[in-house]
Write an enzyme that holds these catalytic residues in place. Structure first.
Site, PDB file in Angstrom:
ATOM      1  N   ILE A  16       0.823  -1.203   0.000  1.00 37.61           N
ATOM      2  CA  ILE A  16       0.000   0.000   0.000  1.00 37.61           C
ATOM      3  C   ILE A  16       0.860   1.258   0.000  1.00 37.61           C
ATOM      4  CG2 ILE A  16      -1.666   1.324   1.354  1.00 37.61           C
ATOM      5  CD1 ILE A  16      -2.771  -1.361   2.382  1.00 37.61           C
ATOM      6  N   SER A 140      -6.757  -1.056   9.701  1.00 41.74           N
ATOM      7  CA  SER A 140      -7.296  -2.283   9.130  1.00 41.74           C
ATOM      8  C   SER A 140      -8.642  -2.575   9.767  1.00 41.74           C
ATOM      9  CB  SER A 140      -6.340  -3.452   9.390  1.00 41.74           C
ATOM     10  OG  SER A 140      -6.934  -4.685   9.065  1.00 41.74           O
ATOM     11  N   TYR A 153      -0.616  -8.861  15.203  1.00 37.57           N
ATOM     12  CA  TYR A 153      -0.998  -7.837  14.238  1.00 37.57           C
ATOM     13  C   TYR A 153      -2.334  -7.196  14.614  1.00 37.57           C
ATOM     14  CZ  TYR A 153      -2.404  -5.796   9.747  1.00 37.57           C
ATOM     15  OH  TYR A 153      -2.833  -4.940   8.747  1.00 37.57           O
ATOM     16  N   LYS A 157      -3.160  -3.246  15.571  1.00 34.69           N
ATOM     17  CA  LYS A 157      -4.134  -2.419  14.860  1.00 34.69           C
ATOM     18  C   LYS A 157      -5.200  -1.870  15.810  1.00 34.69           C
ATOM     19  CE  LYS A 157      -2.421  -2.483  10.738  1.00 34.69           C
ATOM     20  NZ  LYS A 157      -1.826  -1.254  10.162  1.00 34.69           N
TER      21      LYS A 157
END
Length: 335
Positions: A16, A140, A153, A157
């Protein structure tokens, strides 16, 4: 003389962030590229400069606050005052929690959460002296609805959302003209699935539907152009996930326990010794530039509805609610 935006992007060697850098290159912006992998940074520089922008690549580990501070100073001395700072860099481990070492979990947290904190600190300390600037956190859907096999992860987030909310209220208290916003992403076809540390028997994959990095990048640039809104959602799957979490979180728990392991793996076997980027960049060893895209091009959507959703918040919520209810009904019929 027209002012050229100075934009800083972390994790800019791939995915990204790399696609976002290219979009700013098309605008003629001055783009500072921060990442660990030299081959990816070199490729990102070419992307930006071929598009018409000016690029400055600085090898940086975002888990190291001192490195980010030094990079920010170099950027302002070379390109000028920072207008936009975009935090994207992350790493992960695909494994059940009982198979993750404490040092591995800490490393994911340091890169994927503290890297955002340190980047925000570096940007904010400079923006405050001018009372202007924009910080974009690339988040996310997993920051609101966690899934199995990605506990480190998902935790990072979630933490980004809480950290950013706190910062936003501080800026509001100070009547600051600095903006901070979050862009919540769907599953994206980035190289991470080929280089993430994984203890799964098969090749990791994003949970479909999968979007191309350019879709996500357009969402990031839009958010940076319109940072007054606290949060943006990219992709219909993000809408369905976030609204579904508000409506039926317990149902999603059971659904993900049933499907989440299989949905995050392809049918391709992978060995336990495949290269990964948790501690060192993969392209630093191979010298190979992985670019923006991962290996799922044939299965990925090159268009998304994030701009329409950004302008139609009520319709977005209604669509997400309908999708969540439909998914719940389907799951219940299968039981």
């Amino acid at each position: 003389m027209k002012h050229q935006q100075v934009v800083v992007i972390t994790g800019a060697s791939a995915g990204i962030a790399r696609a976002t850098a290219h979009l700013y290159g098309l605008r003629g912006a001055h783009v500072a590229l921060l990442a660990r992998g030299q081959a990816g940074l070199d490729g990102a520089v070419l992307d930006v400069e071929k598009a018409g922008g000016k690029a400055l690549a600085i090898p940086t580990d975002v888990a190291d606050h001192a490195q980010l501070e030094a990079a920010a100073t170099q950027i302002e001395n070379t390109l000028g005052p920072i207008d936009i700072w975009i935090n994207v860099a992350f790493t992960s481990v695909f494994a059940p929690l009982h198979q993750i070492e404490p040092a591995e979990f800490r490393r994911v947290t340091e890169v994927s959460y503290l890297g955002y904190v340190y980047g925000t600190m570096a940007a904010l300390s400079r923006m405050r002296t001018r009372n202007r600037g924009t910080i974009v956190q690339v988040g996310s859907a997993l920051g609101a609805r966690s899934i199995p096999l990605q506990s480190a992860y998902c935790g990072a987030k979630h933490a980004i959302n809480g950290f950013t909310e706190s910062l936003r209220t501080e800026l509001m208290h100070d009547h600051s003209d600095i903006n901070v916003t979050v862009v919540q992403m769907p599953a994206v076809n980035t190289p991470q699935f080929s280089w993430v540390l994984s203890r799964l028997p098969n090749h990791p994959q994003p949970v479909p539907p999968i979007y191309q990095p350019e879709v996500a990048a357009r969402g990031v640039v839009y958010a940076a152009d319109h940072p007054q809104r606290k949060q943006y959602w990219v992709g219909a799957s993000t809408v369905a996930t976030l609204v579904g979490q508000k409506i039926a979180p317990a149902l999603l728990d059971r659904y993900l326990a049933r499907t989440g392991f299989e949905a995050q793996q392809t049918g391709e076997k992978v060995g336990p010794d495949r290269p990964h980027n948790l501690w060192e960049p993969v392209d630093g060893r191979s010298g190979h530039d992985h670019g923006s895209h991962g290996v799922f091009d044939k299965r990925s959507h090159s268009r998304g509805a994030q701009l329409w959703f950004s302008h139609h918040a009520r319709a977005m919520t209604a669509a997400g609610a309908a999708a969540a209810i439909g998914a719940a009904a389907t799951w219940l019929r299968r039981k």
